[in-house]
Write an enzyme that holds these catalytic residues in place. Structure first.
Site, PDB file in Angstrom:
ATOM      1  N   ASN A   9       0.867  -1.174   0.000  1.00 36.86           N
ATOM      2  CA  ASN A   9       0.000   0.000   0.000  1.00 36.86           C
ATOM      3  C   ASN A   9       0.908   1.228   0.000  1.00 36.86           C
ATOM      4  O   ASN A   9       1.466   1.578   1.029  1.00 36.86           O
ATOM      5  CB  ASN A   9      -0.896  -0.016   1.253  1.00 36.86           C
ATOM      6  CG  ASN A   9      -1.733   1.240   1.388  1.00 36.86           C
ATOM      7  OD1 ASN A   9      -1.846   2.022   0.447  1.00 36.86           O
ATOM      8  ND2 ASN A   9      -2.317   1.438   2.570  1.00 36.86           N
ATOM      9  N   LYS A  11       0.087   4.217  -0.362  1.00 38.66           N
ATOM     10  CA  LYS A  11      -0.608   5.410   0.150  1.00 38.66           C
ATOM     11  C   LYS A  11      -0.360   6.584  -0.814  1.00 38.66           C
ATOM     12  O   LYS A  11      -0.224   6.375  -2.016  1.00 38.66           O
ATOM     13  CB  LYS A  11      -0.175   5.732   1.578  1.00 38.66           C
ATOM     14  CG  LYS A  11      -0.218   4.495   2.481  1.00 38.66           C
ATOM     15  CD  LYS A  11      -0.098   4.813   3.924  1.00 38.66           C
ATOM     16  CE  LYS A  11       0.008   3.523   4.717  1.00 38.66           C
ATOM     17  NZ  LYS A  11      -0.092   3.723   6.148  1.00 38.66           N
ATOM     18  N   HIS A  98      -9.505   0.847   4.881  1.00 43.15           N
ATOM     19  CA  HIS A  98      -8.255   1.154   5.580  1.00 43.15           C
ATOM     20  C   HIS A  98      -8.552   2.122   6.731  1.00 43.15           C
ATOM     21  O   HIS A  98      -9.398   3.005   6.601  1.00 43.15           O
ATOM     22  CB  HIS A  98      -7.236   1.764   4.608  1.00 43.15           C
ATOM     23  CG  HIS A  98      -5.856   1.784   5.172  1.00 43.15           C
ATOM     24  ND1 HIS A  98      -5.459   2.739   6.080  1.00 43.15           N
ATOM     25  CD2 HIS A  98      -4.799   0.963   4.988  1.00 43.15           C
ATOM     26  CE1 HIS A  98      -4.197   2.497   6.425  1.00 43.15           C
ATOM     27  NE2 HIS A  98      -3.778   1.430   5.776  1.00 43.15           N
ATOM     28  N   GLU A 100      -7.056   4.618   7.768  1.00 43.62           N
ATOM     29  CA  GLU A 100      -6.899   6.044   7.432  1.00 43.62           C
ATOM     30  C   GLU A 100      -8.159   6.585   6.755  1.00 43.62           C
ATOM     31  O   GLU A 100      -8.571   7.715   7.014  1.00 43.62           O
ATOM     32  CB  GLU A 100      -5.656   6.229   6.541  1.00 43.62           C
ATOM     33  CG  GLU A 100      -4.381   6.014   7.343  1.00 43.62           C
ATOM     34  CD  GLU A 100      -3.192   5.519   6.528  1.00 43.62           C
ATOM     35  OE1 GLU A 100      -3.236   5.553   5.284  1.00 43.62           O
ATOM     36  OE2 GLU A 100      -2.211   5.071   7.154  1.00 43.62           O
ATOM     37  N   GLU A 170      -5.353  -5.132  10.555  1.00 44.17           N
ATOM     38  CA  GLU A 170      -4.330  -4.113  10.767  1.00 44.17           C
ATOM     39  C   GLU A 170      -4.608  -3.368  12.067  1.00 44.17           C
ATOM     40  O   GLU A 170      -5.416  -2.424  12.081  1.00 44.17           O
ATOM     41  CB  GLU A 170      -4.353  -3.101   9.619  1.00 44.17           C
ATOM     42  CG  GLU A 170      -4.098  -3.707   8.259  1.00 44.17           C
ATOM     43  CD  GLU A 170      -3.542  -2.670   7.295  1.00 44.17           C
ATOM     44  OE1 GLU A 170      -2.425  -2.863   6.827  1.00 44.17           O
ATOM     45  OE2 GLU A 170      -4.210  -1.648   7.064  1.00 44.17           O
ATOM     46  N   GLY A 176       2.319   2.194  10.585  1.00 43.70           N
ATOM     47  CA  GLY A 176       3.215   3.329  10.385  1.00 43.70           C
ATOM     48  C   GLY A 176       3.924   3.780  11.651  1.00 43.70           C
ATOM     49  O   GLY A 176       4.507   4.861  11.680  1.00 43.70           O
ATOM     50  N   SER A 216       3.491  -2.288  10.221  1.00 45.52           N
ATOM     51  CA  SER A 216       4.947  -2.286  10.341  1.00 45.52           C
ATOM     52  C   SER A 216       5.588  -3.630   9.975  1.00 45.52           C
ATOM     53  O   SER A 216       6.556  -4.058  10.608  1.00 45.52           O
ATOM     54  CB  SER A 216       5.366  -1.828  11.749  1.00 45.52           C
ATOM     55  OG  SER A 216       4.861  -0.528  12.015  1.00 45.52           O
TER      56      SER A 216
HETATM   57  C1  PEP Z   1      -0.793   0.117   6.016  1.00 50.17           C
HETATM   58  O1  PEP Z   1      -0.880   1.294   5.734  1.00 50.17           O
HETATM   59  O2  PEP Z   1      -1.669  -0.654   5.611  1.00 50.17           O
HETATM   60  C2  PEP Z   1       0.350  -0.350   6.807  1.00 50.17           C
HETATM   61  C3  PEP Z   1       0.285  -1.524   7.338  1.00 50.17           C
HETATM   62  O3  PEP Z   1       1.398   0.528   6.947  1.00 50.17           O
HETATM   63  P1  PEP Z   1       2.850   0.195   7.609  1.00 50.17           P
HETATM   64  O4  PEP Z   1       3.325  -1.084   7.003  1.00 50.17           O
HETATM   65  O5  PEP Z   1       3.708   1.360   7.212  1.00 50.17           O
HETATM   66  O6  PEP Z   1       2.649   0.077   9.069  1.00 50.17           O
END
Ligand code: PEP
Length: 253
Positions: A9, A11, A98, A100, A170, A176, A216
């Site tokens: 992803n 973003k 997601h 976000e 997630e 992040g 992460s």
């Molecule tokens: C994500 O945005 O779906 C995500 C898991 O980000 P990160 O791997 O940077 O934590």
């Protein structure tokens, strides 16, 4: 055997030129290096790049994903992108729900359910994200909260349709932040979610559904996470912006 995924992803990152280089590097490396036939690599790139980048794919091991969609097929929805439009641009997967988008754009479970239907109606695959806040985990309501997200956005589907969905758990506190859920914490939630699917659709259907972990994921922690029995890969944010690291994640199964 469930399909295993390394899903990236990006973003809202990468210029067109830099993204083109990254996308080409990944598809070339995956073509040459990913030998497990059960692994699928998906890259979720910014919407304006989808049509062009989908033409760079040179192996069936790689697919392109949109990071969002609007559930109506067409009409007066200025600025939105429909699933038929995504399909015509070569998109096979659509990331929805997601955290976000839930947080910054106030997307509800019901709206996400509409997106699920729109994506499946076009024969594309939703990557349905779910996950709890740190506060919910500390209160001990995390299992019920995430199971509720599945119930509200997926449980209207029949079993055939449900089996076309990829789920990405997630935990918001791990996205992040550099803080990864431990493999035990992730496995515990994935097992719970699979049991929740089984409670409505039966064990056989639940066993067919790929459930990814996101938060992460990096080349260093992917092998341990992906070795858990109910973890079928990762949805990867930051680490998907590095072609070598992301390809290594795809080789971690
Ligand atoms: C994500 O945005 O779906 C995500 C898991 O980000 P990160 O791997 O940077 O934590």
């Amino acid at each position: 055997m469930r399909t295993k995924y390394a899903a990236g992803n990006w973003k809202m990152n990468m210029s067109f030129e830099d993204g083109q280089i990254l996308f080409s590097e990944v598809t070339n490396m995956v073509k040459d290096e990913v030998v497990n036939p059960n692994v699928k690599v998906v890259m979720g790139v910014p919407a304006p790049y989808l049509s062009s980048f989908s033409k760079l794919i040179n192996t069936e091991k790689v697919s392109i994903a949109a990071q969002n969609c609007y559930p109506k097929a067409s009409g007066a929805y200025t600025g939105e992108v429909s699933v038929p439009m995504l399909k015509s641009a070569g998109v096979e997967y659509v990331i929805i729900g997601h955290s976000e988008r839930r947080e910054y754009f106030n997307e509800t479970d019901a709206f996400i359910a509409e997106k699920v239907d729109a994506i499946l109606a076009e024969g594309l695959t939703p990557i349905f994200c779910c996950g709890e806040t740190l506060g919910q985990r500390e209160e001990g309501v995390h299992f019920d909260f995430v199971k509720g997200q599945l119930t509200n956005s997926l449980f209207h589907l029949d079993a055939d349709a449900l089996q076309k969905v990829v789920i990405a758990y997630e935990p918001i506190w791990a996205i992040g932040t550099g803080v990864t859920a431990s493999s035990d914490q992730a496995q515990e939630m994935h097992k719970e979610l699979r049991a929740h699917l089984a409670s409505k659709y039966g064990a056989e259907v639940a066993e067919n559904i790929s459930i990814l972990y996101g938060g992460s994921v990096k080349p260093g922690n992917a092998p341990e996470l992906f070795s858990q029995p109910d973890i079928d890969g990762g949805l990867v944010g930051g680490a998907s912006l590095d072609s070598r690291g992301f390809t290594d994640i795809a080789k971690s199964f």
